[in-house]
Design a protein around this motif. Sequence first.
Motif, mmCIF file in Angstrom:
data_model
loop_
_atom_site.group_PDB
_atom_site.id
_atom_site.type_symbol
_atom_site.label_atom_id
_atom_site.label_comp_id
_atom_site.label_asym_id
_atom_site.label_seq_id
_atom_site.Cartn_x
_atom_site.Cartn_y
_atom_site.Cartn_z
ATOM 1 N N GLY A 113 -73.117 16.861 33.622
ATOM 2 C CA GLY A 113 -71.951 17.716 33.804
ATOM 3 C C GLY A 113 -70.653 17.152 33.271
ATOM 4 N N GLN A 114 -70.730 16.080 32.481
ATOM 5 C CA GLN A 114 -69.520 15.493 31.893
ATOM 6 C C GLN A 114 -69.659 15.446 30.383
ATOM 7 O OE1 GLN A 114 -69.093 11.657 34.015
ATOM 8 N NE2 GLN A 114 -67.107 12.494 34.602
ATOM 9 N N LEU A 115 -68.533 15.579 29.699
ATOM 10 C CA LEU A 115 -68.487 15.471 28.252
ATOM 11 C C LEU A 115 -68.131 14.024 27.921
ATOM 12 C CD1 LEU A 115 -68.992 17.435 25.953
ATOM 13 C CD2 LEU A 115 -66.554 17.906 25.893
ATOM 14 N N LEU A 116 -69.095 13.294 27.356
ATOM 15 C CA LEU A 116 -68.944 11.873 27.068
ATOM 16 C C LEU A 116 -68.866 11.647 25.563
ATOM 17 C CD1 LEU A 116 -71.725 10.562 29.490
ATOM 18 C CD2 LEU A 116 -69.326 10.944 30.013
ATOM 19 N N VAL A 117 -68.565 10.400 25.169
ATOM 20 C CA VAL A 117 -68.516 10.024 23.768
ATOM 21 C C VAL A 117 -69.487 8.869 23.558
ATOM 22 C CG1 VAL A 117 -67.061 9.106 21.924
ATOM 23 C CG2 VAL A 117 -66.108 10.731 23.537
ATOM 24 N N GLY A 118 -70.334 8.970 22.508
ATOM 25 C CA GLY A 118 -71.289 7.904 22.223
ATOM 26 C C GLY A 118 -71.881 8.026 20.837
ATOM 27 N N GLY A 134 -60.348 10.260 23.506
ATOM 28 C CA GLY A 134 -61.648 9.608 23.606
ATOM 29 C C GLY A 134 -61.520 8.292 24.349
ATOM 30 N N PRO A 135 -62.576 7.860 25.030
ATOM 31 C CA PRO A 135 -62.526 6.600 25.772
ATOM 32 C C PRO A 135 -62.608 5.392 24.846
ATOM 33 C CG PRO A 135 -64.723 7.517 25.878
ATOM 34 C CD PRO A 135 -63.869 8.525 25.154
ATOM 35 N N ASP A 164 -64.035 6.489 15.733
ATOM 36 C CA ASP A 164 -65.133 5.547 15.480
ATOM 37 C C ASP A 164 -66.429 6.266 15.108
ATOM 38 O OD1 ASP A 164 -63.474 3.368 16.127
ATOM 39 O OD2 ASP A 164 -63.938 3.578 18.259
ATOM 40 N N GLN A 165 -66.330 7.585 14.864
ATOM 41 C CA GLN A 165 -67.482 8.424 14.522
ATOM 42 C C GLN A 165 -68.503 8.510 15.654
ATOM 43 O OE1 GLN A 165 -67.610 10.471 11.609
ATOM 44 N NE2 GLN A 165 -65.507 9.869 11.934
ATOM 45 N N LYS A 166 -68.040 8.353 16.884
ATOM 46 C CA LYS A 166 -68.860 8.580 18.074
ATOM 47 C C LYS A 166 -68.706 10.050 18.441
ATOM 48 C CE LYS A 166 -69.538 4.074 18.893
ATOM 49 N NZ LYS A 166 -70.293 3.481 17.834
ATOM 50 N N TYR A 189 -62.548 14.340 14.646
ATOM 51 C CA TYR A 189 -63.048 14.926 13.396
ATOM 52 C C TYR A 189 -64.049 16.023 13.741
ATOM 53 C CZ TYR A 189 -60.778 10.892 11.421
ATOM 54 O OH TYR A 189 -59.830 9.973 11.083
ATOM 55 N N PHE A 190 -63.963 17.137 13.026
ATOM 56 C CA PHE A 190 -64.827 18.292 13.285
ATOM 57 C C PHE A 190 -65.818 18.432 12.127
ATOM 58 C CE2 PHE A 190 -62.432 20.963 16.509
ATOM 59 C CZ PHE A 190 -61.592 19.935 16.900
#
Length: 152
Positions: free
Chosen positions: A25-30, A124-125, A16-18, A147-148
């Motif tokens: 201390g957490q790796l999140l997606v947004g 990813g969530p 979703d390009q997030k 995607y990188f």
Amino acid sequence: MCSLPMARYYIIKDADQKALYLRDGQLLVGDPDTDSWSAEKICILPNRGLDRTKVPIFLGIQGGSCCLACVETREGPSLRLEDVNIEDLYKGGEQATRFTFFQSSRGSAFRLEAAAYPGWFLCGPAEPHQPVQLTKESESLARTEFYFEQSR
């Protein structure tokens, strides 16, 4: 910042390009366009101690001073950020399997399989601002493609 010449930095985004970002201390997606944070620059180095045909890599954050690790919990494999320098992992090789992900391409996207837990992938969530996690390959709704975008 990681000083090794082969280190590459990327912004990693889900389908979703997030983008991945660090908070508490957490790796999140947004979505960095609508929220008050910036995408994390992920430092990537190869794990030279494992089969190179599987493209084994380490994922470092905060300039490579912290790395994503796979750990065993009662619920099964899980992700955790650990204070370990990515350059030390690079020099250590095979002993660093729990920090290693096999990178495979699917068109322009990539999947990241935990080297220590075959069949488990970075995921990813479904909801924004939740942590990335590990999921079994068989889970049909798994969001395992990333995607990188090269960064500096």
